[in-house]
Design a protein around this motif. Structure first.
Motif, short mmCIF file in Angstrom:
data_model
loop_
_atom_site.label_atom_id
_atom_site.label_comp_id
_atom_site.label_asym_id
_atom_site.label_seq_id
_atom_site.Cartn_x
_atom_site.Cartn_y
_atom_site.Cartn_z
N PRO A 298 31.16 42.39 45.52
CA PRO A 298 30.79 40.97 45.62
C PRO A 298 31.79 39.99 45.03
CG PRO A 298 29.59 41.99 43.84
CD PRO A 298 30.38 43.08 44.48
N LEU A 299 32.79 40.47 44.27
CA LEU A 299 33.70 39.56 43.58
C LEU A 299 35.10 39.60 44.19
CD1 LEU A 299 32.77 40.27 39.84
CD2 LEU A 299 31.64 38.78 41.49
N ILE A 300 35.88 38.55 43.87
CA ILE A 300 37.30 38.46 44.24
C ILE A 300 38.10 38.10 42.99
CG2 ILE A 300 39.02 37.06 45.47
CD1 ILE A 300 37.70 38.83 47.39
N GLN A 301 39.25 38.75 42.82
CA GLN A 301 40.12 38.35 41.71
C GLN A 301 41.10 37.28 42.20
OE1 GLN A 301 42.33 41.50 39.82
NE2 GLN A 301 43.14 40.14 38.22
N LEU A 302 41.08 36.13 41.54
CA LEU A 302 42.01 35.04 41.81
C LEU A 302 42.75 34.76 40.52
CD1 LEU A 302 39.74 32.62 43.91
CD2 LEU A 302 41.43 34.27 44.76
N GLY A 303 44.03 35.12 40.48
CA GLY A 303 44.77 34.99 39.24
C GLY A 303 44.22 35.96 38.21
N ALA A 304 43.94 35.44 37.02
CA ALA A 304 43.40 36.30 35.96
C ALA A 304 41.88 36.33 35.95
CB ALA A 304 43.92 35.80 34.60
N ASP A 305 41.26 35.50 36.76
CA ASP A 305 39.80 35.37 36.72
C ASP A 305 39.15 36.03 37.95
OD1 ASP A 305 39.96 34.01 34.35
OD2 ASP A 305 39.77 32.02 35.26
N TYR A 306 37.85 36.27 37.80
CA TYR A 306 37.06 36.88 38.87
C TYR A 306 36.02 35.89 39.35
CZ TYR A 306 39.22 41.19 37.27
OH TYR A 306 40.14 42.16 36.92
N TYR A 307 35.85 35.83 40.68
CA TYR A 307 34.97 34.85 41.29
C TYR A 307 33.90 35.53 42.14
CZ TYR A 307 37.94 30.91 39.96
OH TYR A 307 38.62 29.95 39.25
#
Length: 777
Positions: A298-307
C-alpha cells in the motif's frame, strides 16, 4: 446483442481501456508527485466539504460520494504509476493536465464498468448456477469501484487484535509490538481522514500568533514575518508542515504522521520503478482489471519518506504485506505463525463478542466420531448460550484474493469458494452428527487420546447458526455464496453465514446486548437462507435490521409475487456508515431499534436475570412491529400501575405470531407458580394458540423491574378431570360477559403462601430444571 457482436464490443472496450490507461500513465509520470498528490487530495477535501454541507437532495443530484470514489480511483493509479516508473529528471506541475487526468480517470472507470456488463452478460451458467452472470458482473464491477469498504476509525482495533499473537516476533524483527503497529495504522488512517482539518487549524493557530506578534509591535504583519519566524522557529516549522499537508500531499506521509520504524514501512512500500507487472505487455495492460499494485503493497517510497497514496487499501494490503514480509525475514517462524493464527481466529468470535455471549459454554477444537465415515472429525469452536448454538469454523488466512475476476473469473471465484465450502462442509458434518442421536458426545484430543469434554442435545437449542469466519471481509462473495448449489440450509433449516473478524468489531458496538445480537443473528440467518435475495455486505444486513427489524419478512413478501428473478437491496448500510463519521463518533449514541421505555425495562430485566429461556422471550418481544411494541408497552404500564392494589396481574398479547402471556408480580410476594401455569394454559386455550411464550416479571413498589424470566406454557390437548378447571377458565376468558376480557385483565386475588419446593424438586415454573438450579438460587 449476439455473442459475436458482444465479443467485438468487449475487444474494442479493452483496447480503449488500455489506451486511456497509457495516457494517464504519461501524465502522472510527468508531474512532481508531491504537487500532484496535494492537488488530488485538495479536490477530494473540497468534494467532501460539499457533501457535508449539501442537503440530501443536493447530494444525490451532484453525486458527490461518487466523485470522491473517482478521486480514490485516481489515487490508486497514481500509486500504480509511481510504483512502475522511475522518477524522470524533469517534471512540471500543470493544472490543466491535472484536469485532463481527472477526466481520463472518470473515462477509464466508465469503460471498465461497461466492460464488466458486456463480458458477464453471455455467462449462461457456472459455479453460482443461473445467477453466475449477475455475480460475475458484480465481482468485476466491485473489483473496479470498491474503495474503502472499512471504517477507518477501527483500523487500530483490528490490527491490535489480529497482530497480538505475533507480538514477540514483531518486536524481534521490527523493534515494535502489535500495539505500536496498530497505533501506527490508526495514525495513517487518521491522517488522511482528518489531516486537512488538522492542518487548517494549525495554520489558523500560527496565523493568529503572528498577528498578535505584529500587533504587539504595532507593525504591519507583512513587515514582521521574518522576525516572527526567527523568534518562533518551532511554530514556523509546524506551520510549514501544515502547508505541506494541505498542498503537497503531506497527509499521506506516514513517515511524518506515524512512529512506525523504517524497516516496517519499507516492507509495505514500493520503490520507484520496482513494480514490473501492472503495465507489462499483454491483455489488460495498465487497466483496472490487472491487479493494482496497491493491492500488494500500500505504500510508496518518495525520497526518504514513505507515503500511503491511496488510504483505502491500507487495511487489507497492509495486513497481508506485513505478515508476508514477517515470514520472509523469519522463515523459521512459519509453523508457530500458523498455529498462532489458527488459535487467534478460532477464539475471535467468542472473544470479541464476549459481552454478547454472557455465561456461554465455549468448546474449542472439539472432536467426535463421524457416524457416516466412522472417522474422527474436528470442528473449531462451539458456543452454547441459553437456547442458541453457534458453530464457528475459522479460516486464519486472508479472505480477499488478488486474482482479477476479468483475467480468470473461475480462479477468482474458486479462491473464495474454497473458504466458504470448506467451512460449510465442516459445519454440515457436525450438524449431521448432532442429528444422529438424542445426545451426542464431544471430545478433546489430549496427548494423543480422545477425552470426553461435553455432551450436547440438539433439542435444547431453538436456534443453531453455522458460521464461516475469516480474518478479512470478502464482500460481496460472503453474501452471494448462498447461491452456490452446494450450499443448502443444514438439516433443511439452519442457513450458513459468512462473517469476518473486522465485521465483528462493528456488530459488537451496534448490537451491545445478548438479546439484540441473538435476534439479529436469527433474522440474518433467515436472509442467508433466501436465494435470489441479496444485500451487498454485512453492514447492509445490519442497516436493514436496524431500520426494518424483520426485514427477512419484507424480502420474502417481495419474492413471493413471482415477478422477481433477483432482488437486491442497496444502500441499507448508510445508518451504520454514519455512526463512524466525525471526530465525536465515540461520544454519540449508536443507532438502535426503537422500543417504548416500558418494553425496554422488561427486556433489561430479562437480560439481567438470565434464567434459562431468556433469549427466546427476548426474541419474541423483539419480533414485534411498531404497533405491537406500543400495545405491549401500554398493557405493561397500565397493569404495573395497579400492582399496589393487586399482588399480581396478567394479560395476553396476540398478533401475527405466537401470543405472549405476561404475568406481573409484586416484588417480595411469593409467586404461585401453579396459578401462573394454569392461567397461562387457560389463556392459550382461549386464544386457540398452538404455542405461547410466557414471561413473569417481578416489579418493585417504585416501578422498577427487579426480575423477569420466561417459562414454558403447557397447552392441554384433551380435557380431563384434572384440567377441567383450566378449560372452564378459558371459556370465561373467551366470553367477557361471563368473566374476564383479555384486554382488561382479571384482578388476581391475594396469593396465599404455598409450600416451598425442596431443593431437588423440579422447579414449579416449568423449566424442567431442579429448584436449586432455577428459582432456588
Amino acid at each position: 446483442m449476439d455473442d459475436k457482436k458482444r465479443k467485438e464490443v468487449a475487444a474494442s472496450l479493452l483496447k480503449d481501456m488500455e489506451a486511456t490507461a497509457t495516457r494517464m500513465r504519461e501524465l502522472i509520470v510527468a508531474m512532481p508527485p508531491h504537487d500532484l498528490l496535494g492537488y488530488i487530495y485538495a479536490q477530494h477535501m473540497m468534494k467532501a466539504m460539499v457533501d457535508q454541507s449539501a442537503e440530501e437532495e443536493q447530494r444525490e443530484a451532484v453525486g458527490s460520494n461518487d466523485l470522491i470514489n473517482e478521486n480514490q480511483f485516481l489515487l490508486e493509479y497514481v500509486h500504480a504509476v509511481l510504483a512502475s516508473d522511475d522518477a524522470p529528471a524533469d517534471v512540471t506541475f500543470d493544472e490543466a493536465q491535472c484536469a485532463d487526468l481527472f477526466e481520463l480517470s472518470c473515462k477509464l472507470r466508465e469503460q471498465a464498468m461497461f466492460f464488466a456488463v458486456i463480458t458477464s452478460a453471455d455467462t449462461k451458467d457456472g459455479v453460482f448456477g443461473p445467477d453466475t452472470a449477475d455475480i460475475e458482473f458484480r465481482a468485476k464491477s466491485n473489483w473496479v469501484i470498491l474503495r474503502g469498504n472499512r471504517y477507518q476509525v477501527l483500523e487500530g482495533e483490528f490490527y491490535s487484535y489480529v497482530l497480538a499473537p505475533h507480538n514477540d516476533v514483531l518486536k524481534e524483527v521490527y523493534g515494535v509490538g502489535a500495539a505500536e503497529i496498530a497505533e501506527g495504522f490508526q495514525a495513517m488512517a487518521d491522517a488522511t481522514r482528518s489531516g486537512h482539518s488538522d492542518a487548517i487549524m494549525e495554520m489558523s493557530k500560527q496565523f493568529e500568533a503572528a498577528q498578535a506578534f505584529a500587533a504587539a509591535q504595532d507593525i504591519p504583519l507583512e513587515d514582521v514575518m521574518e522576525a516572527w519566524i526567527a523568534a518562533n522557529a518551532e511554530q514556523s516549522k509546524a506551520a510549514g508542515r501544515a502547508m505541506d499537508d494541505m498542498f503537497r500531499g503531506g497527509i499521506a506521509n506516514v513517515s511524518r504522521h506515524t512512529t512506525l520504524p523504517p524497516a516496517l514501512l519499507a516492507d509495505l512500500a514500493y520503490q520507484r520503478g520496482e513494480e514490473t507487472e501492472f503495465f507489462a505487455a499483454g491483455d489488460f495492460a495498465g487497466t483496472p482489471y490487472r491487479t493494482l499494485p496497491a493491492r500488494k503493497k500500500p505504500l510508496i517510497q518518495l525520497g526518504a519518506d514513505y507515503y500511503a497514496i491511496d488510504p483505502c487499501f491500507t487495511r487489507d494490503a497492509g495486513y497481508r504485506a506485513l505478515l508476508y514480509n514477517l515470514l520472509q525475514r523469519k522463515p523459521d517462524y512459519k509453523k508457530t505463525f500458523e498455529d498462532r493464527q489458527k488459535r487467534m481466529s478460532e477464539a475471535a468470535f467468542a472473544d470479541i463478542l464476549a459481552a454478547q455471549l454472557p455465561g456461554a459454554t465455549v468448546f474449542q477444537e472439539i472432536y467426535y466420531k463421524d457416524p457416516a465415515s466412522k472417522q474422527w472429525s474436528e470442528n473449531d469452536t462451539l458456543i452454547l448460550v441459553d437456547d442458541v448454538l453457534f458453530l464457528v469454523e475459522a479460516k486464519a488466512g486472508a479472505a480477499a484474493t488478488i486474482a482479477s475476476p476479468a483475467l480468470d473469473f473461475g480462479r477468482h471465484a474458486q479462491s473464495v469458494q474454497d473458504l466458504v465450502l470448506k467451512a460449510y462442509k465442516q459445519c454440515e458434518r457436525f450438524f449431521n452428527y448432532l442429528n444422529s442421536a438424542d445426545e451426542v458426545l464431544l471430545y478433546h484430543l489430549e496427548d494423543g487420546k480422545y477425552e470426553e469434554c461435553g455432551r450436547v442435545r440438539r433439542s435444547d437449542y431453538r436456534v443453531m447458526v453455522p458460521i464461516g469466519l475469516t480474518v478479512e471481509s470478502f464482500s460481496p462473495f460472503s453474501t452471494y455464496c448462498k447461491e452456490l448449489p452446494q450450499v443448502e440450509p443444514l438439516l433443511g433449516r439452519h442457513a450458513f453465514i459468512s462473517l469476518s473478524i473486522d465485521e465483528l468489531f462493528v456488530l459488537k458496538r451496534l448490537l451491545p446486548t445478548p438479546g439484540e445480537f441473538a435476534h439479529y443473528m436469527e433474522v440474518r440467518q433467515a436472509v442467508a437462507g433466501m436465494r435470489r435475495a441479496h444485500l451487498f455486505d454485512e453492514f447492509d444486513h445490519l442497516g436493514a435490521y436496524l431500520k426494518k427489524n424483520r426485514f427477512d419478512q419484507d424480502i420474502a413478501k417481495q419474492l413471493q409475487d413471482g415477478k422477481v428473478s433477483m432482488l437486491i437491496w442497496d444502500g441499507m448500510s448508510d445508518i451504520v456508515d454514519k455512526s463512524f463519521e466525525g471526530e465525536d463518533w465515540e461520544a454519540r449514541p449508536f443507532p438502535a431499534q426503537h422500543f417504548p421505555k416500558e418494553v425496554l425495562k422488561l427486556l433489561d430485566a430479562l437480560d439481567a436475570t438470565r434464567v434459562q429461556g431468556w433469549l427466546s422471550a427476548e426474541s419474541h418481544i423483539r419480533d414485534l412491529g411498531e404497533e405491537g411494541r406500543k400495545n405491549l408497552a401500554k398493557m405493561l404500564t397500565d397493569l404495573r400501575q395497579t400492582l399496589n392494589q393487586h399482588p399480581a396481574r396478567y394479560f395476553v398479547l396476540g398478533g401475527d405470531g405466537e401470543p405472549l402471556f405476561v404475568w406481573l408480580q409484586q416484588h417480595g410476594q411469593q409467586i404461585d407458580w401453579k396459578k401462573v401455569n394454569e392461567k397461562a394454559s387457560a389463556a392459550s386455550l382461549a386464544v386457540k394458540a398452538s404455542n405461547v411464550v410466557g414471561v413473569v416479571a417481578e416489579i418493585g413498589s417504585d416501578g422498577t423491574y427487579r426480575r423477569a424470566q420466561s417459562f414454558a406454557v403447557h397447552i392441554p390437548t384433551e380435557r380431563t378431570q384434572e384440567n377441567a378447571s383450566i378449560y372452564e377458565d378459558a371459556a370465561r376468558m373467551v366470553h367477557p360477559t361471563r368473566a374476564v376480557n383479555l384486554k382488561q385483565p382479571e384482578n388476581v386475588s391475594f396469593l396465599r403462601k404455598t409450600r416451598k419446593p425442596g431443593r431437588n424438586d423440579l422447579c414449579p415454573c416449568g423449566s424442567g430444571a431442579k429448584f436449586k438450579r432455577c428459582h432456588g438460587r
